[in-house]
Structure formats: structure tokens, C-alpha cells
Scaffold this motif. Structure first.
Motif, PDB file in Angstrom:
ATOM      1  N   GLU A 101       0.822  -1.209   0.000  1.00 43.31           N
ATOM      2  CA  GLU A 101       0.000   0.000   0.000  1.00 43.31           C
ATOM      3  C   GLU A 101       0.857   1.260   0.000  1.00 43.31           C
ATOM      4  O   GLU A 101       0.332   2.372  -0.093  1.00 43.31           O
ATOM      5  CB  GLU A 101      -0.941   0.001   1.215  1.00 43.31           C
ATOM      6  CG  GLU A 101      -1.960  -1.139   1.188  1.00 43.31           C
ATOM      7  CD  GLU A 101      -2.898  -1.100   2.382  1.00 43.31           C
ATOM      8  OE1 GLU A 101      -3.242   0.020   2.825  1.00 43.31           O
ATOM      9  OE2 GLU A 101      -3.288  -2.169   2.879  1.00 43.31           O
ATOM     10  N   GLY A 102       2.161   1.089   0.144  1.00 44.92           N
ATOM     11  CA  GLY A 102       3.067   2.218  -0.014  1.00 44.92           C
ATOM     12  C   GLY A 102       3.326   3.048   1.225  1.00 44.92           C
ATOM     13  O   GLY A 102       3.796   4.186   1.111  1.00 44.92           O
ATOM     14  N   PHE A 103       3.047   2.507   2.427  1.00 46.63           N
ATOM     15  CA  PHE A 103       3.415   3.289   3.618  1.00 46.63           C
ATOM     16  C   PHE A 103       3.747   2.356   4.787  1.00 46.63           C
ATOM     17  O   PHE A 103       3.358   1.197   4.823  1.00 46.63           O
ATOM     18  CB  PHE A 103       2.314   4.272   4.010  1.00 46.63           C
ATOM     19  CG  PHE A 103       1.069   3.665   4.611  1.00 46.63           C
ATOM     20  CD1 PHE A 103       0.892   3.624   5.997  1.00 46.63           C
ATOM     21  CD2 PHE A 103       0.056   3.163   3.801  1.00 46.63           C
ATOM     22  CE1 PHE A 103      -0.258   3.088   6.551  1.00 46.63           C
ATOM     23  CE2 PHE A 103      -1.099   2.633   4.358  1.00 46.63           C
ATOM     24  CZ  PHE A 103      -1.257   2.589   5.739  1.00 46.63           C
ATOM     25  N   GLU A 104       4.530   2.926   5.705  1.00 46.13           N
ATOM     26  CA  GLU A 104       4.960   2.209   6.902  1.00 46.13           C
ATOM     27  C   GLU A 104       3.916   2.408   7.997  1.00 46.13           C
ATOM     28  O   GLU A 104       3.562   3.540   8.333  1.00 46.13           O
ATOM     29  CB  GLU A 104       6.320   2.748   7.379  1.00 46.13           C
ATOM     30  CG  GLU A 104       6.944   1.977   8.526  1.00 46.13           C
ATOM     31  CD  GLU A 104       7.550   0.656   8.091  1.00 46.13           C
ATOM     32  OE1 GLU A 104       7.756  -0.205   8.964  1.00 46.13           O
ATOM     33  OE2 GLU A 104       7.811   0.489   6.880  1.00 46.13           O
ATOM     34  N   PRO A 105       3.390   1.332   8.578  1.00 45.26           N
ATOM     35  CA  PRO A 105       2.352   1.502   9.601  1.00 45.26           C
ATOM     36  C   PRO A 105       2.903   2.127  10.885  1.00 45.26           C
ATOM     37  O   PRO A 105       4.048   1.866  11.272  1.00 45.26           O
ATOM     38  CB  PRO A 105       1.862   0.079   9.848  1.00 45.26           C
ATOM     39  CG  PRO A 105       3.018  -0.790   9.473  1.00 45.26           C
ATOM     40  CD  PRO A 105       3.697  -0.087   8.328  1.00 45.26           C
ATOM     41  N   ARG A 106       2.108   2.963  11.500  1.00 47.23           N
ATOM     42  CA  ARG A 106       2.449   3.533  12.803  1.00 47.23           C
ATOM     43  C   ARG A 106       1.987   2.570  13.900  1.00 47.23           C
ATOM     44  O   ARG A 106       1.002   1.873  13.740  1.00 47.23           O
ATOM     45  CB  ARG A 106       1.754   4.882  13.003  1.00 47.23           C
ATOM     46  CG  ARG A 106       2.159   5.971  12.016  1.00 47.23           C
ATOM     47  CD  ARG A 106       1.320   7.219  12.262  1.00 47.23           C
ATOM     48  NE  ARG A 106       1.772   8.373  11.499  1.00 47.23           N
ATOM     49  CZ  ARG A 106       1.367   8.687  10.278  1.00 47.23           C
ATOM     50  NH1 ARG A 106       0.466   7.907   9.659  1.00 47.23           N
ATOM     51  NH2 ARG A 106       1.831   9.758   9.663  1.00 47.23           N
TER      52      ARG A 106
END
Length: 426
Positions: free
Chosen positions: A133-138
Motif C-alpha cells: 500500500e506504499g506506507f509504513e504503519p504507525r
């Protein structure tokens, strides 16, 4: 406690059960020796009492000289009876203590071994691929700050480590989860309960929490009270010293209460965030039923837990907990573990245990059948977590987060948040 007849008649079965949990079988020999001593003490006491009664019956018919002799014998015998009664009481106590130290006998299906020897029964759902999805989870700590949902700093300031405040949407999430859980339970026929979080020692001991879990229990100094770590404790004691109509079973309760745990032995584990905390709120299912029906009821409790997690659209797995990781009272336990993205692993969210007659024997909860077979026997007790709030919030925030820090609300939860579909950063 276990049925004493099993220890007497099938000691090898108890030895095998101890080995399955990784425990010593010495307790079996101590139990058998204590039972033998108890029976001998009872026989001695009863013989002395019978002799005392026989002697007492002779006195009214005796001559004056014989009466004086008999009275002297009676005095001596009274002292012997008193000593025999004390010896019987001591032997009874020793037998009971040994019997109470023996855990429930793990089910044949329960895997042997310790904490890491569980068996995965099934996986439900697929963990999100955030890289795709193109992002690093927080993690939930950062998300909690962004959303104004969790205040760890002030929790530590006010109460110390492993405490927190749920604020704003965090508090709303708790209430929404509790209400959704209670609605599901009511629809399934459970009686809703608000349970006390302070109980007397008998309730705590009767459920097995003053055994191997004693180090994790808070005791109120100067009071004969304990803080519960689960509402299983007050609900198990709810029907203590009662005889229930067997036709009224099963009795199903869904109880809300705060829960308190010292988290003894967890030094260095989950020190940040709200996964492992000293206080959290929980909705717990608790059931009294017959022994024969308890095994099917255990599967039903697992089904209700899975239904709730499915509504929250979480990826999770179900595990069969190994014997060495069972509580004192359980013969079998299933855990549902949700996938936590930033940890890259599954973490326990709910569990359900079949305790058969173990707790009921300690708390004297029995049932009577109707008709010619009007026997009285212990009931079986079971418990199952419907939602443990803090860990459920962690799973929701991390699983349903978006790239901008907002969090999508699962469809089933939206009505409990006034129709809110997206939780946005403040």
C-alpha cells in the motif's frame, strides 16, 4: 479441585496429567498418603467416640463403686476423643491442601508442553500488506497521540508505569466496544452483569487464582479483599453454596468489570503502550452447565469470540494452548490472537477455558436433576473473553490505519460511534 475418586482409583492418570503440564508427580504420592492418614484418623476418632458412648450408657446402671471407676475412665476417654478429633481435623486439612494443589487434568486433546508448544487450529483473515500500500504503519502509541485517544504520559504521572488515560475518541472506542459486546451477548441469550472488582479470599481461591497465579494478584492491605484480574472470579462465586435446578442450565452471563493484574514476571515485556497494563476493562462470558454439555459449550464460546473479532474485521488465528500454559482450573483453553502489524506477530486478544467441575467443587456449586434421578452433583464452569478493551483498541488502530494517520472504523462498530466511519487526527 479434581474429583478425589480419580486420585484414589486412577493415580496413574493424575501422574500422566502432571507430566503433560511439566509438573512433578510427587503430589500424587503425597495425596495418597494424606488420604490414607485421613481415613485412619477418622476411624480412630469414630472408634473412640463409640467407646465413649458405650461407656456413658453403663454409668446410670452401675453401682456407686463401679460408677466412680467408670467416671474416671470417661474422663480419660474424653481426653483421648478430643486428641483424636484434633488429629482427624489436621489430617483432613492436610488432605484438602494436597488435593487443592493438583491442577485440573488436561484434556486428552490438549497439546503437551509449555508456552511455545501450542497448536494452531486455524487462521482467519489475511494480515494487511502495508508495503504494497506504499506506507509504513504507525504503532498504536503514535496513533493514539495523533488521534487524541491515548495519554500514556499523564497515565504514568498519575498512577505509574503500565497505566494510561483513554481520552476523546479512545474513551468513545471503549464504550462502543463494550456496548457492541454486550449487545451480541444479549442476542445470544446471555444475562448482562456489572460485576464487583473486589472479592473475598474464597472467591479468589475457589477459582484457582491463589495458586500458580497468586503473584499476579493485588491484595488490599488491612482488608480481607482482593482486586480481580477477570470477572470470571466474581461470576464463579456468584452461585457458590447453591444447588441449581439442572433444567435451568446452562446459565450464561456476560459480565463487565475493571481488571487488575500485577503483570508479575513480565519485566521488560511490552513496557510501552497499552498491550500489557495493570488495569483494563473487559467483558467476560461465564457459563454454568453440566459436565456432559461443557465440551460443546466450550466450542460455542469460541464461536462467539470469533464472531466478535470478525465484526472488527481483524486478521487472527486460533490456538490450542499447551497443557503447561493452562491455568490451574482449565482442562483446555483456546486463544484468539490478532495480528499486530508493527510487531509482525499475533498477540492474544481473547481466550476461553473449560474448567469442568474444578471450580464448582471448591465453591460448592451443584445441580439437581428432575425426576427419579434426582442426584446432586457439581456443575461445570466455563469462561471466555468477549473483549479485553486495551488490546482490542490496539488491534483496531493498527489494523485499520490509513497513510495520513486516520483510522477506518469497522462497519459493525460504526453504529456504536454515532455512524462515524473515519477517525481523523486531531
Amino acid at each position: 479441585m479434581i474429583d478425589p475418586r480419580i486420585l484414589r482409583d486412577e493415580p496413574d492418570r493424575v501422574r500422566a496429567a502432571q507430566a503433560k503440564r511439566g509438573l512433578s508427580a510427587d503430589v500424587v504420592d503425597r495425596g495418597l498418603a494424606a488420604d490414607t492418614a485421613r481415613r485412619a484418623a477418622i476411624a480412630t476418632f469414630e472408634a473412640k467416640r463409640a467407646e465413649q458412648k458405650s461407656l456413658g450408657a453403663l454409668i446410670p446402671k452401675a453401682s456407686p463403686e463401679e460408677k466412680q471407676q467408670l467416671l474416671a475412665q470417661t474422663k480419660t476417654l474424653a481426653a483421648e476423643v478430643k486428641d483424636a478429633e484434633a488429629a482427624r481435623a489436621t489430617a483432613e486439612d492436610e488432605w484438602t491442601e494436597v488435593l487443592k494443589s493438583i491442577p485440573n487434568l488436561a484434556a486428552e486433546e490438549t497439546p503437551p508442553g509449555g508456552e511455545d508448544d501450542f497448536v494452531v487450529i486455524e487462521h482467519v483473515g489475511t494480515p494487511r500488506d502495508f508495503a504494497a500500500e506504499g506506507f509504513e504503519p504507525r504503532d498504536h502509541i503514535e496513533l493514539g497521540q495523533l488521534l487524541g485517544a491515548i495519554d500514556l504520559e499523564r497515565g504514568a504521572k498519575v498512577s505509574g508505569s503500565r497505566f494510561y488515560f483513554l481520552t476523546g475518541i479512545g474513551a468513545q472506542l471503549e464504550l462502543a466496544l463494550v456496548n457492541m459486546a454486550m449487545d451480541q451477548a444479549r442476542a445470544a441469550g446471555f444475562t448482562q452483569v456489572i460485576a464487583p472488582s473486589l472479592v473475598r479470599p474464597r472467591a479468589m481461591e475457589g477459582t484457582g487464582f491463589l495458586g500458580q497465579a497468586a503473584d499476579d494478584v493485588y491484595r488490599i492491605e488491612g482488608e480481607d479483599l482482593y482486586l480481580v484480574g477477570t470477572s470470571e472470579v466474581p461470576m464463579a462465586a456468584y452461585h457458590s453454596d447453591e444447588i441449581l435446578d439442572e433444567a435451568s442450565l446452562p446459565k450464561r452471563y456476560a459480565a463487565f468489570s475493571p481488571c487488575f493484574r500485577k503483570e508479575a514476571g513480565s519485566h521488560g515485556k511490552d513496557t510501552k503502550g497499552i498491550i500489557r497494563v495493570h488495569w483494563f476493562d473487559k467483558v467476560e462470558m461465564f457459563v454454568c452447565t453440566t459436565l456432559e454439555e461443557s465440551f460443546a459449550e466450550h466450542e460455542r464460546l469460541l464461536g462467539w469470540e470469533k464472531e466478535f473479532l470478525d465484526k472488527l474485521e481483524l486478521a487472527y488465528r486460533v490456538i490450542d494452548v499447551a497443557a503447561g500454559d493452562l491455568g490451574l482450573s482449565a482442562i483446555r483453553k483456546f486463544d484468539c490472537e490478532a495480528w499486530i502489524p508493527t510487531q509482525g506477530k499475533y498477540r492474544e486478544l481473547t481466550s476461553t477455558s473449560n474448567c469442568t467441575e474444578f471450580q464448582a467443587r471448591r465453591l460448592d456449586i451443584r445441580s439437581r436433576a428432575e425426576g427419579p434421578d434426582s442426584r446432586v452433583r457439581p456443575v461445570a464452569t466455563l469462561n471466555g473473553t468477549l473483549t479485553a478493551i486495551t488490546r482490542t483498541i490496539v488491534a483496531i488502530l493498527e489494523t485499520h490505519q490509513q497513510a495520513d494517520g486516520s483510522v477506518r472504523v469497522p462497519t459493525a462498530l460504526q453504529p456504536y460511534l454515532g455512524g462515524l466511519e473515519l477517525i481523523k487526527p486531531v
